[in-house]
Design a protein around this motif. Structure first.
Motif, PDB file in Angstrom:
ATOM      1  N   GLN A  71      -4.477  -4.248 -14.289  1.00  0.00           N
ATOM      2  CA  GLN A  71      -3.585  -4.823 -13.290  1.00  0.00           C
ATOM      3  C   GLN A  71      -2.672  -3.768 -12.663  1.00  0.00           C
ATOM      4  O   GLN A  71      -2.576  -3.646 -11.462  1.00  0.00           O
ATOM      5  CB  GLN A  71      -2.735  -5.930 -13.925  1.00  0.00           C
ATOM      6  CG  GLN A  71      -3.523  -7.152 -14.332  1.00  0.00           C
ATOM      7  CD  GLN A  71      -4.118  -7.877 -13.147  1.00  0.00           C
ATOM      8  OE1 GLN A  71      -3.420  -8.286 -12.229  1.00  0.00           O
ATOM      9  NE2 GLN A  71      -5.440  -8.023 -13.145  1.00  0.00           N
ATOM     10  N   THR A  72      -1.994  -3.004 -13.498  1.00  0.00           N
ATOM     11  CA  THR A  72      -1.052  -1.998 -13.017  1.00  0.00           C
ATOM     12  C   THR A  72      -0.705  -1.096 -14.192  1.00  0.00           C
ATOM     13  O   THR A  72      -1.375  -1.113 -15.226  1.00  0.00           O
ATOM     14  CB  THR A  72       0.199  -2.661 -12.398  1.00  0.00           C
ATOM     15  OG1 THR A  72       1.029  -1.670 -11.788  1.00  0.00           O
ATOM     16  CG2 THR A  72       1.010  -3.429 -13.428  1.00  0.00           C
ATOM     17  N   LYS A 102       3.064 -11.480  -5.604  1.00  0.00           N
ATOM     18  CA  LYS A 102       2.895 -12.918  -5.383  1.00  0.00           C
ATOM     19  C   LYS A 102       2.304 -13.603  -6.618  1.00  0.00           C
ATOM     20  O   LYS A 102       2.287 -14.838  -6.702  1.00  0.00           O
ATOM     21  CB  LYS A 102       1.995 -13.160  -4.174  1.00  0.00           C
ATOM     22  CG  LYS A 102       0.565 -12.684  -4.347  1.00  0.00           C
ATOM     23  CD  LYS A 102      -0.252 -12.894  -3.085  1.00  0.00           C
ATOM     24  CE  LYS A 102      -1.676 -12.360  -3.235  1.00  0.00           C
ATOM     25  NZ  LYS A 102      -2.447 -12.473  -1.978  1.00  0.00           N
ATOM     26  N   LYS A 103       1.827 -12.807  -7.578  1.00  0.00           N
ATOM     27  CA  LYS A 103       1.229 -13.383  -8.780  1.00  0.00           C
ATOM     28  C   LYS A 103       2.261 -14.076  -9.664  1.00  0.00           C
ATOM     29  O   LYS A 103       1.932 -14.995 -10.418  1.00  0.00           O
ATOM     30  CB  LYS A 103       0.515 -12.295  -9.586  1.00  0.00           C
ATOM     31  CG  LYS A 103      -0.669 -11.680  -8.858  1.00  0.00           C
ATOM     32  CD  LYS A 103      -1.355 -10.626  -9.714  1.00  0.00           C
ATOM     33  CE  LYS A 103      -2.563 -10.038  -8.991  1.00  0.00           C
ATOM     34  NZ  LYS A 103      -3.279  -9.037  -9.823  1.00  0.00           N
ATOM     35  N   ASP A 104       3.504 -13.611  -9.591  1.00  0.00           N
ATOM     36  CA  ASP A 104       4.599 -14.207 -10.361  1.00  0.00           C
ATOM     37  C   ASP A 104       5.893 -13.838  -9.660  1.00  0.00           C
ATOM     38  O   ASP A 104       6.090 -12.667  -9.317  1.00  0.00           O
ATOM     39  CB  ASP A 104       4.600 -13.685 -11.804  1.00  0.00           C
ATOM     40  CG  ASP A 104       5.537 -14.453 -12.723  1.00  0.00           C
ATOM     41  OD1 ASP A 104       6.776 -14.436 -12.460  1.00  0.00           O
ATOM     42  OD2 ASP A 104       5.057 -15.066 -13.702  1.00  0.00           O
ATOM     43  N   ARG A 105       6.763 -14.789  -9.441  1.00  0.00           N
ATOM     44  CA  ARG A 105       8.007 -14.521  -8.701  1.00  0.00           C
ATOM     45  C   ARG A 105       8.898 -13.515  -9.414  1.00  0.00           C
ATOM     46  O   ARG A 105       9.787 -12.906  -8.817  1.00  0.00           O
ATOM     47  CB  ARG A 105       8.774 -15.827  -8.478  1.00  0.00           C
ATOM     48  CG  ARG A 105       9.178 -16.536  -9.758  1.00  0.00           C
ATOM     49  CD  ARG A 105       9.998 -17.788  -9.509  1.00  0.00           C
ATOM     50  NE  ARG A 105      10.316 -18.488 -10.742  1.00  0.00           N
ATOM     51  CZ  ARG A 105      11.275 -18.133 -11.583  1.00  0.00           C
ATOM     52  NH1 ARG A 105      12.009 -17.065 -11.308  1.00  0.00           N
ATOM     53  NH2 ARG A 105      11.508 -18.818 -12.685  1.00  0.00           N
ATOM     54  N   ARG A 106       8.684 -13.313 -10.713  1.00  0.00           N
ATOM     55  CA  ARG A 106       9.522 -12.393 -11.485  1.00  0.00           C
ATOM     56  C   ARG A 106       9.018 -10.953 -11.437  1.00  0.00           C
ATOM     57  O   ARG A 106       9.770 -10.030 -11.767  1.00  0.00           O
ATOM     58  CB  ARG A 106       9.590 -12.852 -12.951  1.00  0.00           C
ATOM     59  CG  ARG A 106      10.202 -14.232 -13.151  1.00  0.00           C
ATOM     60  CD  ARG A 106      10.009 -14.704 -14.584  1.00  0.00           C
ATOM     61  NE  ARG A 106       8.589 -14.865 -14.891  1.00  0.00           N
ATOM     62  CZ  ARG A 106       8.098 -15.051 -16.112  1.00  0.00           C
ATOM     63  NH1 ARG A 106       8.932 -15.077 -17.168  1.00  0.00           N
ATOM     64  NH2 ARG A 106       6.798 -15.205 -16.303  1.00  0.00           N
ATOM     65  N   GLY A 107       7.749 -10.753 -11.059  1.00  0.00           N
ATOM     66  CA  GLY A 107       7.181  -9.409 -11.057  1.00  0.00           C
ATOM     67  C   GLY A 107       5.698  -9.448 -11.352  1.00  0.00           C
ATOM     68  O   GLY A 107       5.043 -10.486 -11.221  1.00  0.00           O
ATOM     69  N   TYR A 108       5.166  -8.307 -11.788  1.00  0.00           N
ATOM     70  CA  TYR A 108       3.718  -8.186 -11.968  1.00  0.00           C
ATOM     71  C   TYR A 108       3.309  -8.528 -13.401  1.00  0.00           C
ATOM     72  O   TYR A 108       3.814  -7.926 -14.351  1.00  0.00           O
ATOM     73  CB  TYR A 108       3.262  -6.767 -11.624  1.00  0.00           C
ATOM     74  CG  TYR A 108       1.919  -6.744 -10.952  1.00  0.00           C
ATOM     75  CD1 TYR A 108       1.803  -6.647  -9.576  1.00  0.00           C
ATOM     76  CD2 TYR A 108       0.748  -6.848 -11.705  1.00  0.00           C
ATOM     77  CE1 TYR A 108       0.571  -6.640  -8.954  1.00  0.00           C
ATOM     78  CE2 TYR A 108      -0.489  -6.842 -11.098  1.00  0.00           C
ATOM     79  CZ  TYR A 108      -0.571  -6.741  -9.717  1.00  0.00           C
ATOM     80  OH  TYR A 108      -1.803  -6.752  -9.106  1.00  0.00           O
ATOM     81  N   LEU A 167       8.731  -1.377  -2.892  1.00  0.00           N
ATOM     82  CA  LEU A 167       7.755  -2.146  -2.136  1.00  0.00           C
ATOM     83  C   LEU A 167       7.061  -3.131  -3.073  1.00  0.00           C
ATOM     84  O   LEU A 167       7.067  -2.938  -4.295  1.00  0.00           O
ATOM     85  CB  LEU A 167       6.695  -1.219  -1.527  1.00  0.00           C
ATOM     86  CG  LEU A 167       6.948  -0.620  -0.149  1.00  0.00           C
ATOM     87  CD1 LEU A 167       8.240   0.173  -0.103  1.00  0.00           C
ATOM     88  CD2 LEU A 167       5.759   0.262   0.263  1.00  0.00           C
ATOM     89  N   PRO A 168       6.444  -4.177  -2.536  1.00  0.00           N
ATOM     90  CA  PRO A 168       5.548  -4.969  -3.378  1.00  0.00           C
ATOM     91  C   PRO A 168       4.468  -4.076  -3.976  1.00  0.00           C
ATOM     92  O   PRO A 168       4.119  -3.033  -3.421  1.00  0.00           O
ATOM     93  CB  PRO A 168       4.953  -5.986  -2.396  1.00  0.00           C
ATOM     94  CG  PRO A 168       5.980  -6.108  -1.313  1.00  0.00           C
ATOM     95  CD  PRO A 168       6.564  -4.722  -1.175  1.00  0.00           C
ATOM     96  N   ARG A 169       3.917  -4.485  -5.104  1.00  0.00           N
ATOM     97  CA  ARG A 169       2.962  -3.630  -5.831  1.00  0.00           C
ATOM     98  C   ARG A 169       1.606  -3.532  -5.137  1.00  0.00           C
ATOM     99  O   ARG A 169       1.005  -2.460  -5.093  1.00  0.00           O
ATOM    100  CB  ARG A 169       2.785  -4.158  -7.266  1.00  0.00           C
ATOM    101  CG  ARG A 169       1.615  -3.572  -8.051  1.00  0.00           C
ATOM    102  CD  ARG A 169       1.764  -2.079  -8.226  1.00  0.00           C
ATOM    103  NE  ARG A 169       0.662  -1.502  -8.984  1.00  0.00           N
ATOM    104  CZ  ARG A 169      -0.459  -1.028  -8.471  1.00  0.00           C
ATOM    105  NH1 ARG A 169      -0.662  -1.097  -7.155  1.00  0.00           N
ATOM    106  NH2 ARG A 169      -1.387  -0.490  -9.232  1.00  0.00           N
ATOM    107  N   ASP A 170       1.086  -4.631  -4.591  1.00  0.00           N
ATOM    108  CA  ASP A 170      -0.268  -4.648  -4.056  1.00  0.00           C
ATOM    109  C   ASP A 170      -0.292  -4.521  -2.541  1.00  0.00           C
ATOM    110  O   ASP A 170       0.665  -4.888  -1.850  1.00  0.00           O
ATOM    111  CB  ASP A 170      -0.976  -5.940  -4.458  1.00  0.00           C
ATOM    112  CG  ASP A 170      -1.342  -5.963  -5.935  1.00  0.00           C
ATOM    113  OD1 ASP A 170      -1.420  -4.883  -6.554  1.00  0.00           O
ATOM    114  OD2 ASP A 170      -1.550  -7.071  -6.469  1.00  0.00           O
ATOM    115  N   ALA A 171      -1.428  -4.039  -2.017  1.00  0.00           N
ATOM    116  CA  ALA A 171      -1.553  -3.773  -0.585  1.00  0.00           C
ATOM    117  C   ALA A 171      -1.329  -5.024   0.256  1.00  0.00           C
ATOM    118  O   ALA A 171      -0.628  -4.991   1.272  1.00  0.00           O
ATOM    119  CB  ALA A 171      -2.929  -3.168  -0.294  1.00  0.00           C
TER     120      ALA A 171
END
Length: 306
Positions: free
Chosen positions: A60-61, A89-95, A224-228
């Protein structure tokens, strides 16, 4: 067992966040130990085995030493975590994902006014009596306790340790480097030319495309958000048809089917019709001219982060 709002932190130089507890293969054993053996792990992975990290969605990361996470659940030797400084967007708290519990430590609740961020490829972390502890990658951030003529004394998951003042800088943020224009994110990115791509990569041992843009922006004072795809949905949209309006440091987004499918790739605008990016498995961070490439026809968006 379920744990609510339980803050832990990464206790190895780089911890890989896996999709599930069954995601690591036998060949990935070096990446889930403590101490972790990142270089040896990456050296033994063939192209096919590296590609499999992506095609079967194993990773995932990644986390950097000292990075905070929420531990939601512990199952046997694994922790279900949320990387709270990696918006998704996978979880409002983070990745979200899974990390071996041996690569985490409970976070001590102390407040610091200043922090130290690694500004070069890698630096040595020392014990206070001069013993080498571990090598820390670019963008590692640790709380500053005090300084002497040669060293910053920092708070780490393993107690007080020392960083030579060369290759690091003081920042007032616990999550990002000192704010600079986004053009500087591109300048920082050039230090990693020829670094091999790594799916899910978030360290100077290897970046994926959005890990590269995330980390260069982080070094320049922005999260930034993590994903493209999430990165495209944030920031200020710029007309992709007006290249004369693009600025160095703008993010360029790409999608299959002539830009009509979901975002699959991101890079930085380098200026003069060029892009710097981390392309795909088997390739390295590079600067390319966009004209007459697949990227020219797959461009689906340009975003600016002030």
């Amino acid at each position: 067992m379920t744990i609510s709002n339980n803050l832990w932190c990464c206790a190895v130089p780089v911890a890989t966040v896996w999709t599930s507890t069954s995601s690591p293969r036998e060949i990935d054993r070096l990446a889930i130990e403590n101490p972790v053996y990142l270089i040896k792990w990456l050296e033994v992975l063939s192209y096919k085995e590296r590609l499999d990290l992506c095609t079967t969605n194993r990773i995932q990361t990644q986390l950097l030493y000292g990075e905070e996470v929420i531990v939601d659940e512990i199952v046997d030797d694994w922790a279900k975590i949320i990387a709270i400084h990696q918006p998704s967007k996978k979880d409002r708290r983070g990745y979200p994902g899974w990390v071996p519990i041996r690569q985490l430590k409970k976070r001590r609740h102390e407040n610091y006014q200043k922090h130290v961020i690694v500004t070069v490829d890698k630096v040595q972390l020392w014990s206070e009596d001069g013993a080498p502890l571990m090598v820390l990658p670019f963008n590692t951030i640790l709380p500053l306790q005090h300084e002497c003529s040669q060293f910053y004394h920092v708070d780490t998951p393993h107690g007080t340790a020392c960083l030579n003042k060369k290759g690091v800088a003081i920042t007032r943020s616990s999550t990002v480097g000192n704010p600079t224009p986004m053009e500087q994110a591109v300048v920082k990115g050039t230090a990693f030319l020829d670094l091999p791509y790594l799916w899910g990569g978030m360290s100077s041992y290897g970046y994926d495309c959005s890990g590269f843009t995330y980390n260069m922006a982080k070094a320049s004072g922005r999260i930034l958000p993590r994903d493209a795809g999430d990165q495209k949905n944030a920031g200020q949209p710029i007309d992709p048809e007006r290249q004369d309006e693009w600025r160095i440091g703008d993010l360029l987004f790409f999608a299959d089917n002539f830009g009509k499918d979901p975002v699959r790739h991101v890079g930085f605008y380098f200026g003069e019709g060029k892009m710097i990016h981390s392309p795909q498995t088997g390739k390295t961070v590079e600067i390319i001219t966009l004209a007459n490439t697949q990227f020219e026809v797959e461009l689906c968006g340009v975003n600016r982060y002030q």
